[in-house]
Scaffold this motif. Sequence first.
Motif, short mmCIF file in Angstrom:
data_model
loop_
_atom_site.label_atom_id
_atom_site.label_comp_id
_atom_site.label_asym_id
_atom_site.label_seq_id
_atom_site.Cartn_x
_atom_site.Cartn_y
_atom_site.Cartn_z
N THR A 118 0.68 -1.43 -0.30
CA THR A 118 -0.10 0.07 0.23
C THR A 118 0.55 1.41 -0.55
OG1 THR A 118 0.01 -0.46 2.18
CG2 THR A 118 -2.51 -1.27 1.21
N PRO A 119 0.35 2.55 -0.26
CA PRO A 119 1.39 3.65 -0.44
C PRO A 119 1.76 4.13 0.72
CG PRO A 119 -1.01 3.77 -1.23
CD PRO A 119 -0.87 2.87 -1.32
N ARG A 120 2.95 4.86 1.07
CA ARG A 120 3.71 5.28 1.77
C ARG A 120 3.13 6.06 3.01
NH1 ARG A 120 8.93 8.01 -0.49
NH2 ARG A 120 9.62 5.77 -1.44
N ASP A 121 2.01 6.87 2.75
CA ASP A 121 0.90 6.97 3.60
C ASP A 121 0.13 6.47 4.21
OD1 ASP A 121 0.12 7.19 1.25
OD2 ASP A 121 -1.90 8.99 1.65
N ILE A 122 -0.80 5.46 3.81
CA ILE A 122 -1.49 4.59 4.39
C ILE A 122 -0.91 3.47 5.26
CG2 ILE A 122 -2.76 2.67 3.81
CD1 ILE A 122 -3.52 3.81 1.38
N ALA A 123 0.60 2.77 4.63
CA ALA A 123 1.19 1.84 5.18
C ALA A 123 1.80 2.41 6.33
CB ALA A 123 2.77 1.66 4.81
N SER A 124 2.03 4.27 6.68
CA SER A 124 2.33 4.98 7.73
C SER A 124 1.42 5.09 8.99
CB SER A 124 3.55 5.93 7.89
OG SER A 124 4.16 6.35 6.37
N ARG A 125 0.77 5.11 8.49
CA ARG A 125 -0.54 5.75 9.45
C ARG A 125 -1.34 4.29 10.13
NH1 ARG A 125 -3.33 8.46 5.74
NH2 ARG A 125 -5.16 6.85 5.60
N ARG A 126 -0.97 3.55 8.90
CA ARG A 126 -1.50 1.99 9.81
C ARG A 126 -0.55 1.13 10.70
NH1 ARG A 126 -6.74 2.06 9.73
NH2 ARG A 126 -7.40 1.83 7.42
N ALA A 127 0.76 2.18 10.67
CA ALA A 127 1.99 1.06 11.72
C ALA A 127 1.45 2.09 13.43
CB ALA A 127 3.24 1.49 10.74
N LYS A 128 1.82 3.76 12.78
CA LYS A 128 1.26 4.01 14.33
C LYS A 128 -0.34 3.95 14.90
CE LYS A 128 0.36 8.74 15.14
NZ LYS A 128 -0.55 8.50 16.43
N GLU A 129 -0.79 3.07 14.03
CA GLU A 129 -1.97 3.01 14.82
C GLU A 129 -1.82 1.47 15.77
OE1 GLU A 129 -5.42 4.50 11.46
OE2 GLU A 129 -4.84 1.84 12.30
N ALA A 130 -1.25 0.61 14.95
CA ALA A 130 -0.41 -0.63 15.37
C ALA A 130 0.01 -0.61 16.95
CB ALA A 130 -0.03 -1.83 14.71
N VAL A 131 1.18 0.41 16.86
CA VAL A 131 2.21 1.02 17.56
C VAL A 131 1.16 2.12 19.16
CG1 VAL A 131 3.98 2.37 18.83
CG2 VAL A 131 3.85 1.05 16.21
N ASP A 132 0.45 2.30 18.95
CA ASP A 132 -0.39 3.33 20.25
C ASP A 132 -1.62 2.58 20.08
OD1 ASP A 132 0.89 5.73 18.91
OD2 ASP A 132 -1.26 6.47 17.74
N SER A 133 -1.65 1.12 19.75
CA SER A 133 -2.95 0.24 20.31
C SER A 133 -2.09 -0.87 21.72
CB SER A 133 -3.50 -0.58 19.40
OG SER A 133 -2.80 -0.80 18.31
N GLY A 134 -0.86 -0.05 20.99
CA GLY A 134 -0.41 -1.11 23.00
C GLY A 134 0.25 -2.40 21.96
N ARG A 135 0.58 -2.46 20.88
CA ARG A 135 1.25 -3.63 19.73
C ARG A 135 2.44 -3.19 19.32
NH1 ARG A 135 -3.79 -6.07 16.75
NH2 ARG A 135 -3.70 -3.81 15.37
N GLY A 136 2.61 -2.78 19.54
CA GLY A 136 4.13 -1.89 19.37
C GLY A 136 5.83 -3.52 19.99
N VAL A 137 6.64 -3.61 18.48
CA VAL A 137 7.69 -4.95 19.22
C VAL A 137 8.38 -3.79 19.37
CG1 VAL A 137 6.44 -6.08 17.52
CG2 VAL A 137 7.98 -5.11 16.67
N GLY A 138 9.85 -4.54 19.75
CA GLY A 138 11.34 -4.20 20.06
C GLY A 138 10.88 -3.69 21.51
N GLU A 139 12.10 -3.72 22.02
CA GLU A 139 12.28 -3.18 23.65
C GLU A 139 11.94 -1.99 23.93
OE1 GLU A 139 16.37 -2.31 25.32
OE2 GLU A 139 16.73 -3.45 24.70
N LEU A 140 11.23 -0.79 23.11
CA LEU A 140 10.69 0.53 23.23
C LEU A 140 9.09 0.20 22.87
CD1 LEU A 140 13.44 2.93 22.54
CD2 LEU A 140 12.82 1.87 24.45
N LYS A 141 8.65 -0.59 22.14
CA LYS A 141 7.28 -1.22 21.61
C LYS A 141 6.93 0.20 20.92
CE LYS A 141 5.99 -4.50 24.80
NZ LYS A 141 6.47 -5.94 23.37
N ASN A 142 8.21 0.57 20.28
CA ASN A 142 7.50 1.30 18.75
C ASN A 142 8.51 1.26 17.74
OD1 ASN A 142 10.92 0.97 19.32
ND2 ASN A 142 11.39 3.08 19.35
#
Lengths: 248, 637
Positions: free
Chosen positions: B328-352
């Motif tokens: 999917t285009p950049r803007d959509i892929a970016s926004r969806r990643a932010k949603e995932a992290v904001d919903s507490g499902r982020g990965v990595g030590e800092l969950k970011n």
Amino acid sequence: MQLVLHVWRQAGPNVKGAFATHRVAANPHMSFLEMLDSLNEELAANDEEPVAFEHDCREGICGSCGIVINGVPHGPTRGTATCQLHMRKFRDGDEIWIEPWRAAAFPVIKDLVVDRSPLDAIVQAGGYITARTGSAPDANAIPIPKDDAELAMDAAACIGCGACVAACPNASAMLFTAAKASHLGLLPQGQPERDERALKMVSMMDAAGFGGCTNHGECEIACPKEISVEFIARLNRDLFKASVMAVE
Amino acid sequence: MTLESRVPSGPIQEKWDRQRFELKLVNPANKRKYEIIVVGSGLAGASAAASLAELGYRVKCFCFQDSPRRAHSIAAQGGINAAKNYQNDGDSIWRLFYDTVKGGDYRSREANVYRLAQISLNIIDQCVAQGVPFAREYGGQLANRSFGGAQVSRTFYARGQTGQQLLLGAYQALARQIGLGAVTMFPRTEMLDVVVVDGHARGIVVRDLVSGAISSHGAHAIVLATGGYSNAYFLSTNAKGCNVTATWRAHRRGALFANPCFTQIHPTCIPASGDYQSKLTLMSESLRNDGRIWVPTATEEQRSADAISEGERDYYLERLYPSFGNLTPRDIASRRAKEAVDSGRGVGELKNGVYLDFRDAIQRLGADVIGERYGNLFDMYERITGENPYDVPMRIFPAPHYTMGGLWVDYNLMSSVPGLYVIGEANFSDHGANRLGASALMQGLADGYFILPYTIGDYLTRIGSAPVTANAQAFGAIEEDVAQRTKKLLAVEGKRTVDSFHRELGRIMWDECGMSRTKEGLARALQAIPALRDEFWSDVRVTGRGENLNQTLEKAGRVADFFEFAELMCVDALHRDESCGGHFREEYQTDEGEALRNDDDFAYVAAWNFTGVGEQPELLKEPLAFEHVPLSQRSYK
Ligand SMILES: Cc1cc2nc3c(=O)[nH]c(=O)nc-3n(C[C@H](O)[C@H](O)[C@H](O)COP(=O)(O)OP(=O)(O)OC[C@H]3O[C@@H](n4cnc5c(N)ncnc54)[C@H](O)[C@@H]3O)c2cc1C
Ligand code: FES
């Protein structure tokens, strides 16, 4: 991790420099330059002047950064520019010596910043293909064998940082010059000016105060793009041929 | 003031030809009587400076790095588009034009984009002639790849170093002209103001970054090719030196700033590892061709990726956009990643971050094939994170990357100040509200090699060739302004470092004017920015002196300008009551959470006129008409 840094401080081109010692705390995930940033934040907070060092992309491609770390240009990891070096390559308690490139052709401007403009002078002398804007034929008109294009790309990967000069006992810029001459000389578009290019670039290299090449090979080891000294052999062949032609 | 776009009449296919015919030519013998200043030596600046000098003009070129070859363009990885149709897969000028207008979410000028698509062909020819070692097929023909979700393979590339090779081509052409004495190069020199005399741009004021000396240069025309302003966010993929100073200073002297809120956040960057982070590194978008993006379905997931079973993974892009999936285009892929992290499902030590996983691709194609495709990128990732992407999934997160906004220019690339031209990322021209991958390099080189060198002549013939000297009164006054500003920064002698202010400003911009924006958030930012700016001017600590190399002082000047500019970004974002491209206002979305444009009220370019620091700027509108690419809702379902 706790580190002891010995950093070269030099206020300007014509004043004497000396090492200053600083203790810093670092995180292994930091890049080397981020470690220097944090030293600089501390210095600034104590109203001392930060260490001047060059950097821009911090991705190993612009060639701005260049620091001699523990005697090695760009530090301990091969094929890695200073900005891509991470602190996990060091150990808690390490002492690190941090110096500018040292070469007659690269006078120090301040601290770790040196003047590398002689490298530009070498390119200006002939490191190009003359192709006036608008004069080009269709891009696919001249096929180029894949292997030639790949080899040209290997040479073209040079980032112009000057580590080769800093590493060379003669402070020669032969690897830099050879990389550019080979990149262009390997392509059909580069043939018309090939001989002249080799002669002009090398004579500018000499005029700009770089030393001659006596095949130490230190340059290849220091190069963050691991450019091969075989390109120097290639340039030498071109030079030989060009000077014979010139005599005839 | 009215906005005159100067788009020629006639069918879109003929506009550029017609314009070139109608523009007045400078007599070849007279060209050397004209002096042109080019600020910037990236793809746009270097190609323009070299081409202008080849035509016979006298050129002065400026950059702040120690060599023109180090401009930020050098870092572009992925590639450059051109409608060559060498792959015979149905590409054409029309298709590239269409994709770019649509991809820009209908906020660009059709005529400009059409011309860009036309010129794309010449760019590749020019670069090959200069010796750019583009990737080749076994038969020796140029290779292409599909990039950023395009349905055709029109992207030319040189390993992962396309920007480097294109810039070296332009740099070498520039070096040749420097060697011939046709261009005078001023490296380590920063432009700090524009001099406008009787309504025309007549020169610039610069600071020599080594000696600290402030001086002026006069010319018949000025070209700004100074790049984008992503560093308003502090953390971005841009080089550390990228800044808004040149364009902002020009804006303060009357050049309109267009669509400043149109910024692009790139979906595949390496997440920050700590609060010392100095910049973010882009991982090429091409990775999305084979990598699958996912996060755990559970929040607060503690297990490592390999312990999380298939059923506990949410491949959210594949789920939400079955036909485009991970592409999917950049803007959509970016926004969806932010949603995932904001919903507490982020990965990595800092969950970011979110995972970009090559496990399936490695199983299907083998590690060798994947290594061949992405080996360099994997190595780079490992160098930075210490993790090996062959064994564990990459972690990625969006980061500010490119700015579509910039100084307003007409079809001839002239700003609203006569004699002041703006090219490359610094102008607002061709990408609307969202830029497609591999199109920035194309635009920079189109502007520099093939558009500006023609259009500037028309202006020059009209003003005549009487020499411009830099000793007029106007120059002295502006030099004094610049000197005072430098002194003022050094005189604050406060307690906080420049970086600490820049980081705090960046945080505000990222939170309130980043990937998604709200009316309330923008209003908050418009309170916070002036307050922080006041604090900057009363509490910043700039060490050292003004009379030598002082990197802290350089940074302080750039941050001071970001402080003024950031407010304009928020004003623009607040006024645009719609979502389009990179500008996502949470109030304006479809039921499925997609950007909801408002073409009735906002199909225009917002060009802002400076009225004073902290004052509400004046809005001018350039209406946009879509005659060839019918307005439609983007859909990537
Ligand atoms: C990591 C990364 C990857 C990218 N990959 C791609 C890609 O694959 N394809 C693509 O199409 N695009 C890509 N882009 C975008 C593209 O690289 C840029 O948009 C483009 O290179 C900008 O070129 P430019 O000539 O306009 O400006 P720049 O290259 O930014 O050059 C700016 C010039 O202006 C000078 N300058 C600035 N301010 C001043 C001042 N005040 N005084 C004097 N000089 C000044 C600088 O010294 C420099 O020479 C990428 C961007 C990034 C960050
Ligand atoms: S900062 Fe660009 S190569 Fe290191």
